[in-house]
Enzyme design. Structure first.
Site, PDB file in Angstrom:
ATOM      1  N   THR A 170       0.831  -1.209   0.000  1.00 55.21           N
ATOM      2  CA  THR A 170       0.000   0.000   0.000  1.00 55.21           C
ATOM      3  C   THR A 170       0.865   1.258   0.000  1.00 55.21           C
ATOM      4  O   THR A 170       0.743   2.119  -0.882  1.00 55.21           O
ATOM      5  CB  THR A 170      -0.914   0.000   1.251  1.00 55.21           C
ATOM      6  OG1 THR A 170      -1.677  -1.198   1.252  1.00 55.21           O
ATOM      7  CG2 THR A 170      -1.838   1.194   1.264  1.00 55.21           C
ATOM      8  N   VAL A 171       1.733   1.397   0.994  1.00 56.76           N
ATOM      9  CA  VAL A 171       2.532   2.628   1.127  1.00 56.76           C
ATOM     10  C   VAL A 171       3.585   2.700   0.024  1.00 56.76           C
ATOM     11  O   VAL A 171       3.775   3.747  -0.606  1.00 56.76           O
ATOM     12  CB  VAL A 171       3.187   2.710   2.524  1.00 56.76           C
ATOM     13  CG1 VAL A 171       4.013   3.984   2.657  1.00 56.76           C
ATOM     14  CG2 VAL A 171       2.125   2.650   3.626  1.00 56.76           C
ATOM     15  N   ARG A 188       8.006  -9.716  -1.048  1.00 51.61           N
ATOM     16  CA  ARG A 188       8.027 -11.113  -0.602  1.00 51.61           C
ATOM     17  C   ARG A 188       7.781 -12.028  -1.796  1.00 51.61           C
ATOM     18  O   ARG A 188       8.459 -13.017  -1.997  1.00 51.61           O
ATOM     19  CB  ARG A 188       6.929 -11.297   0.455  1.00 51.61           C
ATOM     20  CG  ARG A 188       6.914 -12.617   1.139  1.00 51.61           C
ATOM     21  CD  ARG A 188       6.002 -12.617   2.345  1.00 51.61           C
ATOM     22  NE  ARG A 188       4.955 -11.610   2.249  1.00 51.61           N
ATOM     23  CZ  ARG A 188       4.352 -11.051   3.279  1.00 51.61           C
ATOM     24  NH1 ARG A 188       4.705 -11.391   4.498  1.00 51.61           N
ATOM     25  NH2 ARG A 188       3.400 -10.165   3.122  1.00 51.61           N
ATOM     26  N   GLU A 192       9.127   9.970   9.777  1.00 49.70           N
ATOM     27  CA  GLU A 192       7.917  10.800   9.888  1.00 49.70           C
ATOM     28  C   GLU A 192       6.639   9.990   9.683  1.00 49.70           C
ATOM     29  O   GLU A 192       5.627  10.229  10.358  1.00 49.70           O
ATOM     30  CB  GLU A 192       7.987  11.944   8.854  1.00 49.70           C
ATOM     31  CG  GLU A 192       6.842  12.919   8.939  1.00 49.70           C
ATOM     32  CD  GLU A 192       6.735  13.597  10.296  1.00 49.70           C
ATOM     33  OE1 GLU A 192       7.599  14.440  10.588  1.00 49.70           O
ATOM     34  OE2 GLU A 192       5.812  13.280  11.057  1.00 49.70           O
ATOM     35  N   ASP A 222      -1.115  -0.633  18.014  1.00 48.15           N
ATOM     36  CA  ASP A 222      -0.512   0.308  17.067  1.00 48.15           C
ATOM     37  C   ASP A 222      -0.478   1.725  17.658  1.00 48.15           C
ATOM     38  O   ASP A 222       0.562   2.402  17.617  1.00 48.15           O
ATOM     39  CB  ASP A 222      -1.302   0.285  15.754  1.00 48.15           C
ATOM     40  CG  ASP A 222      -0.817   1.304  14.741  1.00 48.15           C
ATOM     41  OD1 ASP A 222       0.177   1.023  14.048  1.00 48.15           O
ATOM     42  OD2 ASP A 222      -1.425   2.391  14.647  1.00 48.15           O
ATOM     43  N   LYS A 279       2.858   3.971  18.723  1.00 49.71           N
ATOM     44  CA  LYS A 279       3.083   5.352  18.259  1.00 49.71           C
ATOM     45  C   LYS A 279       3.239   6.290  19.454  1.00 49.71           C
ATOM     46  O   LYS A 279       4.061   7.212  19.430  1.00 49.71           O
ATOM     47  CB  LYS A 279       1.921   5.799  17.375  1.00 49.71           C
ATOM     48  CG  LYS A 279       1.867   5.070  16.038  1.00 49.71           C
ATOM     49  CD  LYS A 279       0.529   5.328  15.353  1.00 49.71           C
ATOM     50  CE  LYS A 279       0.460   4.687  13.978  1.00 49.71           C
ATOM     51  NZ  LYS A 279      -0.913   4.644  13.446  1.00 49.71           N
ATOM     52  N   GLY A 285      -3.506   5.367   5.274  1.00 40.17           N
ATOM     53  CA  GLY A 285      -3.874   5.316   3.860  1.00 40.17           C
ATOM     54  C   GLY A 285      -2.675   5.585   2.979  1.00 40.17           C
ATOM     55  O   GLY A 285      -1.676   6.164   3.409  1.00 40.17           O
TER      56      GLY A 285
HETATM   57  P1  NAP Z   1       1.487  -3.881   2.924  1.00 44.32           P
HETATM   58  O1  NAP Z   1       0.513  -3.316   1.979  1.00 44.32           O
HETATM   59  O2  NAP Z   1       1.164  -5.188   3.599  1.00 44.32           O
HETATM   60  O3  NAP Z   1       2.882  -4.029   2.137  1.00 44.32           O
HETATM   61  C1  NAP Z   1       3.982  -4.696   2.674  1.00 44.32           C
HETATM   62  C2  NAP Z   1       4.992  -4.936   1.563  1.00 44.32           C
HETATM   63  O4  NAP Z   1       6.146  -5.512   2.153  1.00 44.32           O
HETATM   64  C3  NAP Z   1       4.508  -5.891   0.468  1.00 44.32           C
HETATM   65  O5  NAP Z   1       4.961  -5.445  -0.788  1.00 44.32           O
HETATM   66  C4  NAP Z   1       5.174  -7.212   0.841  1.00 44.32           C
HETATM   67  O6  NAP Z   1       5.461  -8.031  -0.277  1.00 44.32           O
HETATM   68  C5  NAP Z   1       6.472  -6.714   1.446  1.00 44.32           C
HETATM   69  N1  NAP Z   1       7.013  -7.669   2.410  1.00 44.32           N
HETATM   70  C6  NAP Z   1       6.435  -8.097   3.560  1.00 44.32           C
HETATM   71  N2  NAP Z   1       7.253  -8.975   4.160  1.00 44.32           N
HETATM   72  C7  NAP Z   1       8.347  -9.096   3.380  1.00 44.32           C
HETATM   73  C8  NAP Z   1       9.545  -9.870   3.448  1.00 44.32           C
HETATM   74  N3  NAP Z   1       9.761 -10.704   4.467  1.00 44.32           N
HETATM   75  N4  NAP Z   1      10.457  -9.739   2.465  1.00 44.32           N
HETATM   76  C9  NAP Z   1      10.234  -8.899   1.426  1.00 44.32           C
HETATM   77  N5  NAP Z   1       9.122  -8.132   1.299  1.00 44.32           N
HETATM   78  C10 NAP Z   1       8.205  -8.261   2.265  1.00 44.32           C
HETATM   79  O7  NAP Z   1       1.821  -2.863   4.111  1.00 44.32           O
HETATM   80  P2  NAP Z   1       1.657  -1.267   4.099  1.00 44.32           P
HETATM   81  O8  NAP Z   1       0.273  -0.919   4.525  1.00 44.32           O
HETATM   82  O9  NAP Z   1       2.221  -0.714   2.865  1.00 44.32           O
HETATM   83  O10 NAP Z   1       2.586  -0.889   5.365  1.00 44.32           O
HETATM   84  C11 NAP Z   1       3.979  -0.862   5.256  1.00 44.32           C
HETATM   85  C12 NAP Z   1       4.564  -0.209   6.495  1.00 44.32           C
HETATM   86  O11 NAP Z   1       4.052   1.115   6.616  1.00 44.32           O
HETATM   87  C13 NAP Z   1       4.210  -0.894   7.821  1.00 44.32           C
HETATM   88  O12 NAP Z   1       5.284  -0.761   8.710  1.00 44.32           O
HETATM   89  C14 NAP Z   1       3.021  -0.073   8.331  1.00 44.32           C
HETATM   90  O13 NAP Z   1       2.883  -0.127   9.735  1.00 44.32           O
HETATM   91  C15 NAP Z   1       3.445   1.297   7.894  1.00 44.32           C
HETATM   92  N6  NAP Z   1       2.355   2.266   7.739  1.00 44.32           N
HETATM   93  C16 NAP Z   1       1.258   1.947   7.012  1.00 44.32           C
HETATM   94  C17 NAP Z   1       0.263   2.878   6.844  1.00 44.32           C
HETATM   95  C18 NAP Z   1      -0.993   2.584   6.071  1.00 44.32           C
HETATM   96  O14 NAP Z   1      -1.908   3.409   6.095  1.00 44.32           O
HETATM   97  N7  NAP Z   1      -1.071   1.458   5.363  1.00 44.32           N
HETATM   98  C19 NAP Z   1       0.397   4.147   7.414  1.00 44.32           C
HETATM   99  C20 NAP Z   1       1.559   4.449   8.154  1.00 44.32           C
HETATM  100  C21 NAP Z   1       2.529   3.495   8.306  1.00 44.32           C
HETATM  101  P3  NAP Z   1       4.291  -8.659  -1.183  1.00 44.32           P
HETATM  102  O15 NAP Z   1       3.661  -7.503  -1.879  1.00 44.32           O
HETATM  103  O16 NAP Z   1       4.965  -9.584  -2.122  1.00 44.32           O
HETATM  104  O17 NAP Z   1       3.362  -9.345  -0.231  1.00 44.32           O
HETATM  105  N1  HSE Z   2      -2.830   0.975  10.688  1.00 42.26           N
HETATM  106  C1  HSE Z   2      -2.423   2.310  10.967  1.00 42.26           C
HETATM  107  C2  HSE Z   2      -3.630   3.144  11.322  1.00 42.26           C
HETATM  108  C3  HSE Z   2      -1.714   2.892   9.782  1.00 42.26           C
HETATM  109  O1  HSE Z   2      -4.741   2.708  11.045  1.00 42.26           O
HETATM  110  O2  HSE Z   2      -3.464   4.220  11.893  1.00 42.26           O
HETATM  111  C4  HSE Z   2      -1.120   4.229  10.060  1.00 42.26           C
HETATM  112  O3  HSE Z   2      -0.010   4.106  10.909  1.00 42.26           O
END
Ligand code: NAP
Ligand code: HSE
Length: 437
Positions: free
Chosen positions: A13-14, A45, A129, A201, A205, A302
């Protein structure tokens, strides 16, 4: 100036949002930092998985060494989440002489001390950030913009998923499970959404904010952490009737006895800015001894909101700002940390909801226990139920009883709560939420 070359670990997603900005807004980035920022490769992955079409323009592999060993990578973006292999890969990146940008609050909460000292030893930076409040630049605020202040209080809505679910339940009468699924589909939730709805979570934070604000290093196990997963729509409606909104609130307050810290669903008085936060938005209310109260608000989860924070960190690295501020960021520093106040000393009002038999002496039994524990009642709601004779079984109907208390300590409340649990007129669950006026 030379192009800053970025290697991405995690393209979900990010990562997709970050790639989109880097590939679609190159001119804006050159205007901001006077050099190009190029996404040179990404590691995932499962490289065979279908992903955002933006990655058709970037080499994607399944081997982290493709990023860590690449001479043409200056900055590693850790966007995979979780503790391992993220911790090992970030360490390796720093040791290989690369700066790191991460959105991973779980990683920093658990292993931040180790990773920050690894960065200092290597003469590199970690920018984070996006780890707190998505697109709201609260880390910069605490690390730089509020530096003239001693922060005295943080009250924060910092889990977008929980706030989205509560809003969907309250505004649209959505069932809890449906609201969770929607939050996942919108890309707000963690890979394991129990991290969101159980309060973990937000607590992680809060540890990062608390470290920056007070120099106190904490872990979620050391303070009260309660999520929204035990709430019912009835609680949101009763709170509204009483003039409050229910939010998952992360709190850290500097008091004479130490730092009061907790993350709990909390009744917030309507009319306060925090009570108006809806959907996946976040808000952080910071009180500084010089500036007074300030509020920072915006999308806290998001794809694009989070990508906004990540790319800003990359721009900070590209212009050299991160390299200047990181060594002075007083995190995990040597100064004396403020100790945590014991949870029992928290002094606040509480909302209590019981399911009770509608028969004589029930309210007397409950108020007797509260009174003997020096807990004073501020208001009581019991809506009228059917007459017992109209209930087919002839048994006393079960009705909700809601009590708002005056201020009391958590210790007194816990003692009363244990006595209340022994009453045979009470049915579980019993709900007990703090109030923030
Ligand atoms: P996500 O959609 O689940 O994406 C995770 C990515 O990491 C995927 O591309 C996955 O590969 C890859 N991955 C996971 N394990 C791996 C491994 N062992 N080796 C190589 N690649 C691996 O997660 P996300 O929502 O983008 O979140 C990413 C980070 O940002 C997290 O730390 C989350 O807490 C943080 N964050 C997220 C948000 C939000 O709103 N989503 C906001 C702030 C912070 P595949 O695609 O092949 O599965
Ligand atoms: N899962 C987290 C939330 C993403 O809903 O706030 C942002 O860090």
């Amino acid at each position: 100036m030379e192009t800053l070359r970025v290697g991405m670990l995690g393209a979900g997603t990010v990562g997709s949002g970050v790639a989109r900005i880097l590939l679609e807004e190159p001119d804006r980035i050159v205007r901001r930092c006077g050099r190009r920022i190029e996404l040179t490769r990404a590691v995932v992955r499962d490289p065979l998985k279908a992903r955002d079409e933006v990655f058709s323009r970037v080499p994607v592999s399944g081997n982290p060494r493709d990023v860590l060993d690449a001479a043409e990578v200056d900055v590693v973006l850790e966007l995979m989440g979780g503790l391992e292999p993220a911790r090992t890969l970030v360490r390796s990146a720093l040791q290989a002489g690369k700066d790191v940008v991460t959105a991973n609050k779980a990683l920093l909460c658990e292993h931040g001390e180790e990773l920050f000292s690894a960065a200092r030893e290597a003469g590199r930076t970690i920018a984070f950030e996006a780890a707190v409040a998505g697109g709201v630049p609260i880390i910069h605020v605490l690390g730089q913009s509020m530096a003239a202040n001693q922060i005295t209080a943080i009250e924060a809505i910092i889990n977008g998923t929980s706030n989205f679910i509560l809003t969907d339940m309250f505004r649209n009468d959505a069932a809890y499970d449906d609201a969770v699924r929607k939050a996942q589909a919108m890309g707000y939730a963690e890979a394991d959404p129990s991290m969101d709805v159980e309060g973990t979570d937000a607590a992680q934070k809060l540890t990062l904010l608390t470290l920056l604000a007070f120099g106190t290093r904490t872990r979620p196990e050391q303070f009260q952490v309660q999520g929204i997963n035990t709430l019912e729509l009835a609680d949101l409606k009763y709170a509204d009737e009483l003039g409050y909104a229910v939010k998952l609130l992360a709190t850290a307050k500097l008091l004479e006895g130490g730092l009061e810290m907790h993350t709990q669903p909390t009744l917030i008085r309507q009319g306060r800015p925090l009570a108006t936060v809806e959907g996946a938005n976040n808000m952080i209310a910071l009180t500084g001894d010089v500036v007074g109260q300030t509020w920072f608000s915006g999308m806290g989860a998001g794809q694009m909101a989070t990508a906004s924070a990540v790319v800003s960190d990359l721009i900070d690295v590209a212009v050299g700002r991160a390299q200047l501020t990181f060594p002075h960021l007083d995190v995990w520093g040597a100064h004396a940390p403020v100790p945590l106040q014991p949870a029992e000393q928290a002094f606040r009002r509480y909302y209590l909801r019981f399911n009770v038999e509608d028969r004589p002496h029930v309210i007397a039994d409950i108020t007797d226990i509260l009174g003997r524990n020096s807990i004073s009642l501020a208001s009581v709601i019991q809506h009228e139920a059917p007459e017992p004779d109209d209930v087919p079984s002839g048994a006393a109907p079960i009705v909700p009883l809601v009590i708002m208390t005056h201020r009391t300590t958590e210790g007194q409340l816990r003692r009363a709560s244990a006595e209340l649990d022994a009453l045979n007129c009470l049915r579980r669950p019993k709900v007990c939420l703090p109030v923030s006026d």
